[in-house]
Motif scaffolding. Structure first.
Motif, PDB file in Angstrom:
ATOM      1  N   PRO A  55       0.502  10.264   9.816  1.00  9.67           N
ATOM      2  CA  PRO A  55       1.785  10.663  10.408  1.00  9.67           C
ATOM      3  C   PRO A  55       3.010  10.265   9.592  1.00  9.67           C
ATOM      4  O   PRO A  55       4.052  10.916   9.692  1.00  9.67           O
ATOM      5  N   ASN A  56       2.903   9.216   8.785  1.00  7.28           N
ATOM      6  CA  ASN A  56       4.050   8.743   8.016  1.00  7.28           C
ATOM      7  C   ASN A  56       4.043   9.240   6.574  1.00  7.28           C
ATOM      8  O   ASN A  56       4.772   8.719   5.728  1.00  7.28           O
ATOM      9  N   ALA A  57       3.237  10.258   6.296  1.00  6.16           N
ATOM     10  CA  ALA A  57       3.111  10.749   4.917  1.00  6.16           C
ATOM     11  C   ALA A  57       4.445  11.229   4.359  1.00  6.16           C
ATOM     12  O   ALA A  57       4.736  11.070   3.171  1.00  6.16           O
ATOM     13  N   GLY A  58       5.276  11.813   5.225  1.00  7.03           N
ATOM     14  CA  GLY A  58       6.556  12.324   4.771  1.00  7.03           C
ATOM     15  C   GLY A  58       7.650  11.279   4.704  1.00  7.03           C
ATOM     16  O   GLY A  58       8.745  11.544   4.199  1.00  7.03           O
ATOM     17  N   ILE A  59       7.361  10.082   5.205  1.00  7.15           N
ATOM     18  CA  ILE A  59       8.360   9.009   5.240  1.00  7.15           C
ATOM     19  C   ILE A  59       8.251   8.112   4.016  1.00  7.15           C
ATOM     20  O   ILE A  59       9.254   7.739   3.401  1.00  7.15           O
ATOM     21  N   PHE A  60       7.018   7.768   3.654  1.00  8.54           N
ATOM     22  CA  PHE A  60       6.782   6.821   2.571  1.00  8.54           C
ATOM     23  C   PHE A  60       6.415   7.523   1.273  1.00  8.54           C
ATOM     24  O   PHE A  60       5.821   8.604   1.281  1.00  8.54           O
ATOM     25  N   ASP A  61       6.757   6.875   0.185  1.00  9.85           N
ATOM     26  CA  ASP A  61       6.313   7.299  -1.147  1.00  9.85           C
ATOM     27  C   ASP A  61       4.976   6.614  -1.402  1.00  9.85           C
ATOM     28  O   ASP A  61       4.931   5.442  -1.762  1.00  9.85           O
ATOM     29  N   ILE A  62       3.879   7.343  -1.191  1.00  7.10           N
ATOM     30  CA  ILE A  62       2.542   6.755  -1.248  1.00  7.10           C
ATOM     31  C   ILE A  62       1.924   6.966  -2.619  1.00  7.10           C
ATOM     32  O   ILE A  62       1.853   8.096  -3.116  1.00  7.10           O
ATOM     33  N   ASP A  63       1.476   5.870  -3.256  1.00  4.98           N
ATOM     34  CA  ASP A  63       0.786   5.964  -4.532  1.00  4.98           C
ATOM     35  C   ASP A  63      -0.640   6.462  -4.331  1.00  4.98           C
ATOM     36  O   ASP A  63      -1.150   6.513  -3.211  1.00  4.98           O
ATOM     37  N   GLU A  80     -17.085   4.826   1.701  1.00  2.00           N
ATOM     38  CA  GLU A  80     -15.983   4.724   0.747  1.00  2.00           C
ATOM     39  C   GLU A  80     -14.778   4.149   1.485  1.00  2.00           C
ATOM     40  O   GLU A  80     -14.484   4.550   2.611  1.00  2.00           O
ATOM     41  N   VAL A  81     -14.084   3.227   0.841  1.00  2.00           N
ATOM     42  CA  VAL A  81     -12.880   2.638   1.417  1.00  2.00           C
ATOM     43  C   VAL A  81     -11.698   2.973   0.521  1.00  2.00           C
ATOM     44  O   VAL A  81     -11.760   2.787  -0.698  1.00  2.00           O
ATOM     45  N   LYS A  82     -10.634   3.499   1.122  1.00  3.20           N
ATOM     46  CA  LYS A  82      -9.435   3.861   0.356  1.00  3.20           C
ATOM     47  C   LYS A  82      -8.239   3.091   0.903  1.00  3.20           C
ATOM     48  O   LYS A  82      -8.018   3.051   2.122  1.00  3.20           O
ATOM     49  N   TYR A  83      -7.470   2.506  -0.002  1.00  2.00           N
ATOM     50  CA  TYR A  83      -6.245   1.798   0.346  1.00  2.00           C
ATOM     51  C   TYR A  83      -5.054   2.575  -0.212  1.00  2.00           C
ATOM     52  O   TYR A  83      -4.943   2.764  -1.424  1.00  2.00           O
ATOM     53  N   TYR A  84      -4.159   2.989   0.667  1.00  4.32           N
ATOM     54  CA  TYR A  84      -2.951   3.701   0.266  1.00  4.32           C
ATOM     55  C   TYR A  84      -1.756   2.761   0.429  1.00  4.32           C
ATOM     56  O   TYR A  84      -1.594   2.129   1.479  1.00  4.32           O
ATOM     57  N   PHE A  85      -0.900   2.692  -0.570  1.00  2.46           N
ATOM     58  CA  PHE A  85       0.196   1.719  -0.547  1.00  2.46           C
ATOM     59  C   PHE A  85       1.465   2.333  -1.126  1.00  2.46           C
ATOM     60  O   PHE A  85       1.434   3.358  -1.825  1.00  2.46           O
ATOM     61  N   THR A  86       2.581   1.706  -0.828  1.00  4.54           N
ATOM     62  CA  THR A  86       3.883   2.135  -1.318  1.00  4.54           C
ATOM     63  C   THR A  86       4.238   1.363  -2.585  1.00  4.54           C
ATOM     64  O   THR A  86       3.562   0.384  -2.929  1.00  4.54           O
ATOM     65  N   PRO A  87       5.288   1.783  -3.314  1.00  5.39           N
ATOM     66  CA  PRO A  87       5.640   1.105  -4.568  1.00  5.39           C
ATOM     67  C   PRO A  87       5.929  -0.385  -4.436  1.00  5.39           C
ATOM     68  O   PRO A  87       5.839  -1.124  -5.424  1.00  5.39           O
ATOM     69  N   ASP A  88       6.274  -0.857  -3.226  1.00  2.15           N
ATOM     70  CA  ASP A  88       6.486  -2.295  -3.038  1.00  2.15           C
ATOM     71  C   ASP A  88       5.175  -3.033  -2.770  1.00  2.15           C
ATOM     72  O   ASP A  88       5.180  -4.210  -2.399  1.00  2.15           O
ATOM     73  N   ASP A  89       4.037  -2.327  -2.954  1.00  2.76           N
ATOM     74  CA  ASP A  89       2.685  -2.882  -2.830  1.00  2.76           C
ATOM     75  C   ASP A  89       2.268  -3.177  -1.385  1.00  2.76           C
ATOM     76  O   ASP A  89       1.306  -3.900  -1.146  1.00  2.76           O
ATOM     77  N   VAL A  91       0.402  -2.096   1.828  1.00  7.55           N
ATOM     78  CA  VAL A  91      -0.626  -1.138   2.236  1.00  7.55           C
ATOM     79  C   VAL A  91      -0.187  -0.472   3.537  1.00  7.55           C
ATOM     80  O   VAL A  91       0.154  -1.152   4.511  1.00  7.55           O
ATOM     81  N   ARG A  92      -0.180   0.846   3.558  1.00  2.00           N
ATOM     82  CA  ARG A  92       0.264   1.601   4.728  1.00  2.00           C
ATOM     83  C   ARG A  92      -0.884   2.281   5.458  1.00  2.00           C
ATOM     84  O   ARG A  92      -0.771   2.589   6.646  1.00  2.00           O
ATOM     85  N   LEU A  93      -1.977   2.536   4.750  1.00  2.00           N
ATOM     86  CA  LEU A  93      -3.106   3.255   5.338  1.00  2.00           C
ATOM     87  C   LEU A  93      -4.402   2.801   4.682  1.00  2.00           C
ATOM     88  O   LEU A  93      -4.466   2.669   3.460  1.00  2.00           O
ATOM     89  N   ILE A  94      -5.432   2.555   5.506  1.00  2.00           N
ATOM     90  CA  ILE A  94      -6.773   2.244   5.018  1.00  2.00           C
ATOM     91  C   ILE A  94      -7.749   3.191   5.706  1.00  2.00           C
ATOM     92  O   ILE A  94      -7.706   3.368   6.922  1.00  2.00           O
ATOM     93  N   THR A  95      -8.621   3.816   4.918  1.00  2.00           N
ATOM     94  CA  THR A  95      -9.655   4.665   5.502  1.00  2.00           C
ATOM     95  C   THR A  95     -11.034   4.145   5.109  1.00  2.00           C
ATOM     96  O   THR A  95     -11.224   3.659   3.997  1.00  2.00           O
ATOM     97  N   HIS A  96     -11.967   4.249   6.030  1.00  2.00           N
ATOM     98  CA  HIS A  96     -13.382   3.978   5.769  1.00  2.00           C
ATOM     99  C   HIS A  96     -14.130   5.256   6.100  1.00  2.00           C
ATOM    100  O   HIS A  96     -14.014   5.772   7.218  1.00  2.00           O
ATOM    101  N   SER A  97     -14.876   5.804   5.157  1.00  2.00           N
ATOM    102  CA  SER A  97     -15.538   7.092   5.363  1.00  2.00           C
ATOM    103  C   SER A  97     -17.015   7.013   5.023  1.00  2.00           C
ATOM    104  O   SER A  97     -17.384   6.591   3.930  1.00  2.00           O
TER     105      SER A  97
END
Length: 206
Positions: A55-63, A80-89, A91-97
């Motif tokens: 939901p916050n994809a349009g708010i944050f600059d996600i690396d 698989e585990v994915k960590y999505y984070f902003t430039p200030d390091d 973490v905004r989103l974690i997925t486990h698939s």
């Protein structure tokens, strides 16, 4: 910049805690995954986040995410585990698939799944129940979704099986979803889908 304390990090990684509900920093990720003896995975292409996924994809600059491959001795599809984070390091989103079509999988789109364990819905249901139970033990009962098996339908896509549950607690939102499609389950509607067998959790913070 907020850093996880040793006490919080220890709480996350001890016992059966497989998921992170306290918001980590990028610098914490390698320590978290080291506890699970995960292997880093290098993406072959870019991943783009849509608003209906995060939901916050349009708010944050996600690396681009950091991706790790864990071992699951109790299931035939490795997570698989994915960590999505902003430039200030942060973490905004974690997925486990647990996903037969995950980024680390070699996909044969012409494969006949009729004799494959991947098509055993009871195994997938059991794994979903296990994950739901673990999250509930940490966050309480779901605030949305019962996790019951439902048949969904969409024009042009046919039918599929789906389970959903959602928690809003501890300052984060956690979603759990299972998607299950037989290779030929939509032929009656004139639709033949590439089969999807996936369980995924998403935990995100504002």
């Amino acid at each position: 910049m907020r850093l996880l304390t040793t006490t919080i990090l220890s709480f996350i990684l001890t016992g059966s805690n497989y998921f992170q509900f306290e918001q980590p920093m990028k610098s914490d990720i390698k320590g978290i995954e080291k506890e699970f003896r995960s292997k880093p995975f290098k993406l072959k292409s870019k991943i783009f986040l849509a608003d209906d996924f995060f939901p916050n994809a349009g708010i944050f600059d996600i690396d681009q995410p950091l991706v790790f491959l864990r071992t699951d001795d109790e299931f035939h599809v490795q997570p698989e585990v994915k960590y999505y984070f902003t430039p200030d390091d942060t973490v905004r989103l974690i997925t486990h698939s647990w996903d037969t079509k995950g980024v680390s999988k070699n996909i044969n789109y012409n494969q006949d799944f009729s004799k494959s364990k991947k098509q055993d819905i009871e195994q997938w249901n059991s794994k979903f129940d296990q994950i739901k139970s673990e999250i509930t033990s940490e966050l309480g009962e779901p605030t949305d979704g019962t996790g019951e098996l439902e048949t969904k339908s969409k024009s042009g896509y046919g039918n599929w099986k789906e389970r959903n549950a959602k928690w809003s607690a501890h300052g984060c939102t956690t979603e759990l979803q299972m998607i299950w499609t037989e290779q030929d389950m939509n032929l009656a509607e004139g639709v033949r889908l590439v089969p999807t067998f996936r369980i995924r959790t998403k935990t995100y913070w504002n």
